[in-house]
Design a protein around this motif. Structure first.
Motif, mmCIF file in Angstrom:
data_model
loop_
_atom_site.group_PDB
_atom_site.id
_atom_site.type_symbol
_atom_site.label_atom_id
_atom_site.label_comp_id
_atom_site.label_asym_id
_atom_site.label_seq_id
_atom_site.Cartn_x
_atom_site.Cartn_y
_atom_site.Cartn_z
ATOM 1 N N ALA A 98 1.268 -0.700 0.060
ATOM 2 C CA ALA A 98 0.397 -0.045 -0.144
ATOM 3 C C ALA A 98 0.784 1.265 0.141
ATOM 4 O O ALA A 98 0.566 2.156 -0.641
ATOM 5 C CB ALA A 98 -0.912 0.121 1.543
ATOM 6 N N LYS A 99 2.580 1.246 0.673
ATOM 7 C CA LYS A 99 2.917 1.723 0.438
ATOM 8 C C LYS A 99 4.606 1.792 0.288
ATOM 9 O O LYS A 99 4.827 0.766 0.046
ATOM 10 C CB LYS A 99 3.595 3.537 1.839
ATOM 11 N N LEU A 100 4.906 2.790 -0.718
ATOM 12 C CA LEU A 100 6.640 2.447 -1.226
ATOM 13 C C LEU A 100 7.513 2.059 -0.189
ATOM 14 O O LEU A 100 8.151 1.123 -0.880
ATOM 15 C CB LEU A 100 7.310 3.254 -2.176
ATOM 16 N N GLY A 135 -9.432 5.505 -3.834
ATOM 17 C CA GLY A 135 -9.142 4.752 -2.414
ATOM 18 C C GLY A 135 -9.217 2.616 -2.023
ATOM 19 O O GLY A 135 -8.857 2.452 -1.598
ATOM 20 N N LEU A 136 -9.723 3.059 -3.626
ATOM 21 C CA LEU A 136 -9.791 1.249 -3.698
ATOM 22 C C LEU A 136 -8.447 1.145 -3.547
ATOM 23 O O LEU A 136 -8.561 0.110 -3.974
ATOM 24 C CB LEU A 136 -10.870 1.117 -5.110
ATOM 25 N N MET A 137 -7.070 1.650 -4.657
ATOM 26 C CA MET A 137 -5.628 0.728 -4.488
ATOM 27 C C MET A 137 -5.271 1.061 -3.808
ATOM 28 O O MET A 137 -4.453 0.126 -3.459
ATOM 29 C CB MET A 137 -4.951 2.472 -5.451
ATOM 30 N N GLU A 159 0.454 3.646 -4.322
ATOM 31 C CA GLU A 159 0.545 4.595 -3.453
ATOM 32 C C GLU A 159 0.601 5.816 -4.370
ATOM 33 O O GLU A 159 -0.392 7.223 -3.608
ATOM 34 C CB GLU A 159 2.180 4.737 -3.162
ATOM 35 N N LEU A 160 0.782 5.980 -5.565
ATOM 36 C CA LEU A 160 0.454 7.480 -6.311
ATOM 37 C C LEU A 160 -1.208 7.499 -6.441
ATOM 38 O O LEU A 160 -0.981 8.833 -6.277
ATOM 39 C CB LEU A 160 1.456 6.739 -7.658
ATOM 40 N N LEU A 161 -1.355 6.616 -6.692
ATOM 41 C CA LEU A 161 -3.195 6.388 -7.281
ATOM 42 C C LEU A 161 -4.207 6.783 -6.369
ATOM 43 O O LEU A 161 -5.175 7.084 -6.121
ATOM 44 C CB LEU A 161 -3.182 5.612 -8.560
#
Length: 211
Positions: A38-40, A182-184, A155-157
């Protein structure tokens, strides 16, 4: 030096990065790919952790392979991996505590990572230390590459940031109607992105397609 980086050894290192990637071709390590992307930042740390553990576990098992009784080889492999995972986990807690909290139990679950156990059993038990090291690094980086790609898009989208730096959360973009998706940030989207990478790779390399 030439023998250390022979054509065979270069292939051992490079093949997992592409044509035999452990995630997109062998479909291993999917669980953590869904959970930590979810995060890089945690994806990068997780990828590097698996790379270090796979490389050194391969070396240790390769050095011990001729002395390990066949009937207890899995137990020995688990002990070696567990020791390395404990060391990496403590280092993360000491120097990157926030990331360690984000990764939660998934660092400990590296012990049962299919990629790691697969390389120990399939490669390190039959190969020398240097080849095993290259195989471990190659498979670890192949795994890390997919995690980083997935985390980049999520994270970007999903948050509009990269490594915590604001990229898309600007007023002029909001005025144009852009809204973070938010689905990303939900685990199923990681699976969909992985599926897109697998589709792209098999469309580009026809020999990977099942007949």
């Amino acid at each position: 030096m030439g023998q250390l980086f022979s054509k065979k050894n270069r292939e051992v290192f490079s093949t997992p990065l592409g044509m035999n990637n452990p995630v997109t071709v062998q479909v291993l390590g999917i669980c953590s790919a869904l959970a930590v992307t979810a995060k890089l930042e945690p994806a990068i740390v997780m990828g590097l952790s698996v790379t270090v553990i796979t490389a050194f576990a391969n070396v240790v098992i390769s050095l011990l392979r001729k002395t390990i009784p066949n009937r207890i080889r899995i137990i020995v492999q688990l002990v070696v991996v567990a020791a390395l995972v404990t060391v990496v986990s403590e280092i993360l807690k000491a120097f990157a505590y926030d990331v360690s909290v984000q990764l939660s139990v998934y660092v400990g679950l590296i012990i049962t990572n299919c990629i790691l156990m697969g390389r120990l059993e399939a490669f390190a038990m039959q190969s020398g230390p240097w080849e095993s090291f290259l195989d471990g690094v190659g498979n670890g980086l192949g795994y890390a590459k997919i995690l980083i790609i997935v985390a980049f898009f999520r994270e970007l989208l999903g948050s509009g940031t990269l490594l915590g730096f604001n990229i898309l959360n600007h007023e002029w973009l909001t005025d144009l109607g852009y809204v973070n998706n938010g689905l990303m940030l939900m685990p199923p989207m990681a699976l969909i992105i992985c599926a897109c990478i697998i589709w792209y790779q098999r469309a580009r390399h026809k020999e990977l397609q099942e007949k």
